[in-house]
Write a protein that holds these residues in place. Structure first.
Motif, PDB file in Angstrom:
ATOM      1  N   TYR A   1      47.654  38.666  35.996  1.00  0.00           N
ATOM      2  CA  TYR A   1      47.251  39.247  37.274  1.00  0.00           C
ATOM      3  C   TYR A   1      46.076  40.219  37.117  1.00  0.00           C
ATOM      4  O   TYR A   1      45.459  40.600  38.100  1.00  0.00           O
ATOM      5  N   LYS A   2      45.784  40.601  35.888  1.00  0.00           N
ATOM      6  CA  LYS A   2      44.670  41.513  35.631  1.00  0.00           C
ATOM      7  C   LYS A   2      43.397  40.755  35.250  1.00  0.00           C
ATOM      8  O   LYS A   2      42.306  41.292  35.347  1.00  0.00           O
ATOM      9  N   ASN A   3      43.571  39.505  34.777  1.00  0.00           N
ATOM     10  CA  ASN A   3      42.423  38.690  34.392  1.00  0.00           C
ATOM     11  C   ASN A   3      42.059  37.791  35.574  1.00  0.00           C
ATOM     12  O   ASN A   3      42.809  36.876  35.927  1.00  0.00           O
ATOM     13  N   GLU A   4      40.921  38.035  36.168  1.00  0.00           N
ATOM     14  CA  GLU A   4      40.535  37.338  37.402  1.00  0.00           C
ATOM     15  C   GLU A   4      40.479  35.829  37.229  1.00  0.00           C
ATOM     16  O   GLU A   4      40.944  35.069  38.081  1.00  0.00           O
ATOM     17  N   GLU A   5      39.936  35.361  36.111  1.00  0.00           N
ATOM     18  CA  GLU A   5      39.761  33.928  35.912  1.00  0.00           C
ATOM     19  C   GLU A   5      41.107  33.218  35.728  1.00  0.00           C
ATOM     20  O   GLU A   5      41.358  32.171  36.340  1.00  0.00           O
ATOM     21  N   LEU A   6      41.972  33.804  34.894  1.00  0.00           N
ATOM     22  CA  LEU A   6      43.274  33.183  34.664  1.00  0.00           C
ATOM     23  C   LEU A   6      44.125  33.226  35.926  1.00  0.00           C
ATOM     24  O   LEU A   6      44.886  32.295  36.216  1.00  0.00           O
ATOM     25  N   TYR A   7      43.993  34.303  36.687  1.00  0.00           N
ATOM     26  CA  TYR A   7      44.728  34.406  37.952  1.00  0.00           C
ATOM     27  C   TYR A   7      44.250  33.317  38.922  1.00  0.00           C
ATOM     28  O   TYR A   7      45.061  32.662  39.594  1.00  0.00           O
ATOM     29  N   SER A   8      42.939  33.113  38.990  1.00  0.00           N
ATOM     30  CA  SER A   8      42.381  32.091  39.882  1.00  0.00           C
ATOM     31  C   SER A   8      42.862  30.695  39.468  1.00  0.00           C
ATOM     32  O   SER A   8      43.170  29.853  40.321  1.00  0.00           O
ATOM     33  N   LEU A   9      42.936  30.443  38.155  1.00  0.00           N
ATOM     34  CA  LEU A   9      43.403  29.149  37.669  1.00  0.00           C
ATOM     35  C   LEU A   9      44.869  28.933  38.055  1.00  0.00           C
ATOM     36  O   LEU A   9      45.252  27.849  38.510  1.00  0.00           O
TER      37      LEU A   9
ATOM     38  N   GLU B   1      49.059  43.867  43.911  1.00  0.00           N
ATOM     39  CA  GLU B   1      47.689  44.362  43.785  1.00  0.00           C
ATOM     40  C   GLU B   1      46.699  43.210  43.611  1.00  0.00           C
ATOM     41  O   GLU B   1      45.620  43.200  44.210  1.00  0.00           O
ATOM     42  N   ALA B   2      47.087  42.222  42.796  1.00  0.00           N
ATOM     43  CA  ALA B   2      46.202  41.090  42.532  1.00  0.00           C
ATOM     44  C   ALA B   2      45.975  40.270  43.796  1.00  0.00           C
ATOM     45  O   ALA B   2      44.863  39.827  44.077  1.00  0.00           O
ATOM     46  N   ARG B   3      47.033  40.066  44.566  1.00  0.00           N
ATOM     47  CA  ARG B   3      46.897  39.289  45.801  1.00  0.00           C
ATOM     48  C   ARG B   3      46.013  40.016  46.808  1.00  0.00           C
ATOM     49  O   ARG B   3      45.208  39.390  47.503  1.00  0.00           O
TER      50      ARG B   3
END
Length: 658
Positions: free
Chosen positions: A495-503, A417-419
């Protein structure tokens, strides 16, 4: 291992003081021996940049042949790795000490001498005395000064030895301004004194000393101009020696290092009560290992070959992991995958082989392929047998693996889902200003030419770095605000936190930290309360989800000046109040008429102009390398500073705030 991480309140307090005051990793007013500083000054190189060189005459006169002594002194990095000043555990002065102690430990391994004395004076003069067989008196000079000379080539004399290349002690001799070796055998002695590898004196005669060898050396200030021993690193090394050689006693200053149960003691020291079950332990003549699971998301290992720490692992470590997997599957009758078994493991491994092949003189990684099959089979049989014998351990271990499996499957759904969401937003990570050069597994960066990513706390700070960076090798990731405190959170939060996922995506560590796109991860925050809080939150993120990144030394903290002190003629940037005061006195002058001095305090990175900022991230960049001493201390420190124990934390800060 350092003993400050004990379970009682005094031990925790000592651990907290070590983890936070000296280098200010987690709290503004506190310090760490678990967090250490390493000044780094990389030079940047553009591989695409074409250079025009004036042609030089190239004939026979340009060909040079160096003696072994000249080669060691001119290319010390080939023999001892990094030089350094003693602020990093891999700095050269500790390698010199290691090479000498290795020889003493080899005597113990061969059953000659159970004690080693180590002494370091205030001026750096180091003495190591073993009580083994002693170097043969007639060969004392050759054994410490002639490359490729020694008894380590004779497997009848040394069956399992670290020093097989005949180089270690010779390098110590060549890189010391004073070096003295003394051997004692059956009432006779011989000694030789050297200066930078050149023999200056030799003695022999009768002696009442016990058999053995003593080596005394003083690292050369021409090679190590500003070195200073950190006893924390020496303490850690000496504990490892005795853990790997149960029964050996090492006396260092007024401390005695001794272990009865070997690697079992080392693992228990690292876990310090955080293991989910009693460690599985096995030992025979050539293989020893111990492991247990914790609630961590990553696996962590301490692997050794013939007594030396292989920080980068190698074939023995990969075989150990495979053996654990096969042993558990054989016992359970199931087909667990590697990731589900490995997540949360803390393990120790030691093997002894006759002819180890290391990737370099510093021996960080083993390359012998022939060891794989016998390690896999022996570990598999030992693990399976232990689980059959102890049903309680087996139940707890399998429960951890099943939980890992469940988390992985849940993550697969969240990850998909995150991808999909990330693809809809953009193909590129919006907060990342990438660099052009990235190392690969096949072609890692050379020392001094590493690439790096700066993690900044906003657009203002990011702007200064982006404008002044080297786009070939410096990337910038800008946070939108304070990241979430992830302590105690499950992996699916990533995967639910946009910023941490981007990092995570910017670093490319979703599947494995082996895929990391950068040589250095640099936290660049303001030196105020908010900046330190963001630093804490980022350190919590890395320690909670990607602990091996910290353990392997990838995480750094950028030091930038707090003050600018200047006159019309000169400008000095200062990193502390003390530096500011000294700079002010210097610029004012000593005469009766004082010069006008302007002092500016930088409240944040964004206040430093891009023109000024370039010098702080260029060749003279100041970085503090963040490392950890003990796995058990991480959970305690994170819980104390980032957990929900606000009254205790408040009281601690009130008591220690200066």
């Amino acid at each position: 291992m350092p003993k400050a991480g004990s379970g009682d309140s005094d031990g925790l307090r000592a651990a907290l003081l070590r983890i936070n005051g000296k280098y200010n990793m987690i709290a503004p007013a506190l310090t760490s021996a678990a967090v250490t500083a390493d000044s780094v000054s990389p030079k940047f190189y553009n591989p695409d940049q074409k250079m025009t060189l004036s042609p030089q005459e190239y004939d026979e006169s340009k060909i040079k042949t160096l003696s072994s002594l000249e080669h060691i002194r001119r290319r010390p990095g080939m023999y001892i790795g990094r030089l350094g000043d003693g602020s990093h555990p891999d700095d050269g002065i500790y390698i010199l000490l290691k090479e000498v102690i290795d020889n003493a430990v080899d005597e113990f391994i061969m059953g000659a001498g159970k004690r080693i004395n180590v002494q370091i004076d205030d001026n750096g003069l180091t003495r190591v005395r073993d009580f083994g067989r002693g170097i043969p008196l007639g060969k004392i000079v050759e054994c410490v000064s002639v490359i490729n000379t020694g008894a380590k080539y004779n497997t009848d004399v040394f069956q399992f030895s670290v020093g097989l290349n005949g180089v270690g002690t010779k390098a110590v001799n060549a890189l010391s301004e004073h070096f003295r070796v003394s051997a004692f055998r059956d009432g006779q002695f011989a000694s030789a004194t050297f200066c930078r590898g050149i023999l200056v004196d030799r003695e022999e005669g009768e002696s009442g000393e016990k058999n053995g060898t003593e080596i005394e050396f003083l690292p050369d200030r021409e090679i190590f101009p500003d070195y200073l021993y950190d006893e924390t690193y020496i303490d850690r090394r000496l504990w490892r020696y005795v853990y790997l050689n149960a029964g050996l006693k090492i006396h260092f200053n007024k401390t005695v290092y001794h272990s009865v149960n070997g690697l079992f003691d080392l693992l228990n020291e690292e876990l310090n009560g955080s293991g989910l079950y009693e460690p599985i332990y096995y030992k025979d003549q050539t293989l020893e290992f111990a492991f247990s699971h914790t609630d961590s998301y990553s696996d962590s290992y301490y692997s050794f070959v013939n007594g030396t720490y292989t920080s980068e692992g190698g074939t023995h470590l990969s075989a150990f992991r495979e053996g654990i997997l096969k042993g558990i599957n054989e016992f359970s009758g199931k087909k667990f995958i590697n990731k589900d078994v490995r997540d949360g493991i803390v393990g120790t491994l030691s093997i002894k082989i006759r002819e180890p092949i290391f990737e370099s003189q510093t021996k960080n990684k083993l390359g012998n392929t022939e060891v794989r099959s016998w390690i896999v089979n022996r570990v598999k049989d030992a693990v399976s047998s232990e689980l059959y014998k102890n049903s309680e351990t087996a139940e707890q271990l399998l429960d951890k693996i099943v939980r890992n499996e469940k988390v992985r499957k849940e993550l697969q759904i969240v990850r998909t889902e995150a991808r999909a969401k990330a693809k809809k937003v953009a193909f590129k990570i919006p907060q990342l200003k990438d660099c052009k050069y990235h190392p690969s597994k096949d072609k890692p960066s050379k020392t001094g030419y590493e690439n790096m990513i700066f993690i900044t706390e906003g657009q203002s700070a990011a702007g200064s770095i982006v404008s002044s960076r080297d786009p070939m090798r410096q990337a910038v990731f800008s946070l939108k605000g304070k990241p979430m405190n992830v302590l105690g959170q499950r992996l699916n939060l990533l995967y639910k936190n946009e910023e941490l996922y981007s990092l995570m995506q910017a670093l490319n560590i979703e599947e494995s930290i082996a895929d990391l796109r950068f040589d250095k991860i640099i936290i660049a925050t303001d030196a105020d309360v908010d900046g330190l809080h963001i630093r804490n939150l980022l350190m919590t993120f890395f320690l909670h989800y990607f602990e091996p990144l910290v353990k392997l030394g990838y995480i750094h903290i950028l030091e930038t000046p707090i003050y600018r002190v200047r006159t019309k003629a000169e400008t000095i940037y200062c990193y502390s109040e003390k530096e500011k005061d000294l700079a002010t006195k210097k610029l004012q002058g000593k005469g009766k008429i004082k010069k006008n001095v302007e002092t500016t305090r930088f409240k944040g990175l964004g206040e430093i102009s891009p023109k000024e900022f370039g010098q702080f991230i260029g060749e003279d960049i100041r970085l503090r390398n963040v490392t950890i001493d003990s796995i058990s201390e991480v959970a305690k420190v994170l819980l104390f500073y980032m957990g929900k124990n606000t009254p205790e934390r408040k009281q601690y800060i009130m008591e220690n705030l200066i």
